[in-house]
Enzyme design. Sequence first.
Site, PDB file in Angstrom:
ATOM      1  N   GLU A   1       0.878  -1.180   0.000  1.00 27.66           N
ATOM      2  CA  GLU A   1       0.000   0.000   0.000  1.00 27.66           C
ATOM      3  C   GLU A   1       0.905   1.216   0.000  1.00 27.66           C
ATOM      4  O   GLU A   1       1.368   1.658   1.046  1.00 27.66           O
ATOM      5  CB  GLU A   1      -0.898  -0.023   1.248  1.00 27.66           C
ATOM      6  CG  GLU A   1      -1.866  -1.191   1.299  1.00 27.66           C
ATOM      7  CD  GLU A   1      -3.022  -1.029   0.313  1.00 27.66           C
ATOM      8  OE1 GLU A   1      -3.321   0.117  -0.089  1.00 27.66           O
ATOM      9  OE2 GLU A   1      -3.622  -2.051  -0.058  1.00 27.66           O
TER      10      GLU A   1
ATOM     11  N   CYS B   1      -2.408   9.604   2.394  1.00 25.81           N
ATOM     12  CA  CYS B   1      -2.043   9.033   1.095  1.00 25.81           C
ATOM     13  C   CYS B   1      -3.112   9.291   0.037  1.00 25.81           C
ATOM     14  O   CYS B   1      -2.819   9.240  -1.149  1.00 25.81           O
ATOM     15  CB  CYS B   1      -1.771   7.543   1.221  1.00 25.81           C
ATOM     16  SG  CYS B   1      -3.196   6.634   1.814  1.00 25.81           S
TER      17      CYS B   1
END
Length: 448
Positions: free
Chosen positions: A202, A236
């Site tokens: 990720e 993010c």
Amino acid sequence: MREFYATGTTRPFRFRTKQLITLKRAVLKYEAEINRALYEDLRKTPEEAWVTETGLLLQEINHALKHLKQWMRPERVGTNLLNFPSTSYLYPSSKGVVLVIGTWNFPLQLLLIPFAGAVAAGNCVVLKPSEFAPATAAVIERIIAEIFPKELALVVQGEGAEVVPAMMNTFRFDHVFYTGSVPVGKSILQMAAKELVPVTLELGGKNPCIIEKDADLRVAARRITLGKFTNAGQMCVSPDYLLARAEIKDALVDLVRGNIAKFYGEHPTDGYGYGKIVNEKQFDKLVRYLSQGRIVAGGEYDRPKRFIAPTILEDVAPNASLMQEEIFGPILPVFSFRTNAEAINIIGSNPNPLSFYVFTRSREKEKEWIERIQFGTGCVNNSAWQFSNHYLPFGGVGQSGIGGYHGKHSFDVFTHRKAVMKTPTWFDPAIKYPPFKGKLRVLKWILR
Ligand code: NAD
């Protein structure tokens, strides 16, 4: 852990649900302590902590508790004519001992949501929190040590660059789930490759945000402001930069500027609910970005408080370093564009963003942009909230990562589905056995 896993204790449904309930109760019991730690690490308010950390985690646990029985059931799938009259099944089976590595920006949920998925899937889990959110890492370690035997769940602290290779190079994990930056993600993949360990990565990237001239600008500006400046931009899924149609760029910038004042007050340093930068290294990098464009909002900073005001930059050169690295802070460069090609060109210098956003009222434009840009997850007329919908798998593509999780997808990450075909014995046609001479016509009819 290996030995404990081999006993089969972690695999029954009852064991898994019991652990999930224990985790849920502990998170609720220690909510105040978690909140204090999140405030200390990143100045998160209890409201923000709930919506972006604790509440999200509990939502995932509750969802797993509700559906786990069904997820664990073998799934019957079809069988082809060649194998008539067999039946076929997918048997979900846990992977074994897995490693979950978290990062600092959402230090609770980015570690414990994958953890909940791994436990729901019947695994033993080593957890590695980020050393850059030490208060939260300490609370997590205390909670996990209190509620789980160390054969089931173990928190390992320390500097990632030392601890993670030390573990990965001496022990074969059955899965490694990593959240963090692209360069470290690459080294995780390299270490995993040596023993063919499956990974979920990720990672990050520069998330473009397109605003078409037919967009509802008021709503767009509100959603962009929230998506960009939550957690002081250290998210993010934040829009990294804006690409606004030339005709509406100035109006949009005015609206975002107005929202900054509304959301965080005229003096966000002292205001309620505006985050701080995680550490000095990150702070200094962000301050350097401030001189790479014309400041049209914000721009103030305070090193001892690790505070940088929500800032909008214009006239940024496309080759400036802030357009080559993920910003990961409260600085929003705005570009205008006239043709799609101009925007695509800017996006193309940082391909495969983790997230992509488009604001428009037009179905065609929405479709066109979604099809044109390769990205992991995204929104139409919104930003960042897709992360909180556990029905959508969350993850990147290409440079922004491998795999996706949340909801059922988290269970799937930590589960291998054994593909099994079961063949009755009452039917055993001679066509399937040698000698095959003269059977080609029938074989061609059966298999085509
Ligand atoms: P970080 O420094 O906290 O590192 C992440 C983890 O990797 C930590 O646990 C750390 O201990 C470990 N680590 C550090 N160096 C290592 C090494 N050499 N070998 C092995 N492990 C090591 O966080 P970061 O990397 O600065 O994270 C920020 C990045 O994470 C941004 O790019 C952001 O976009 C991305 N991110 C992605 C997601 C997502 O879900 N896709 C979520 C949050 C952040």
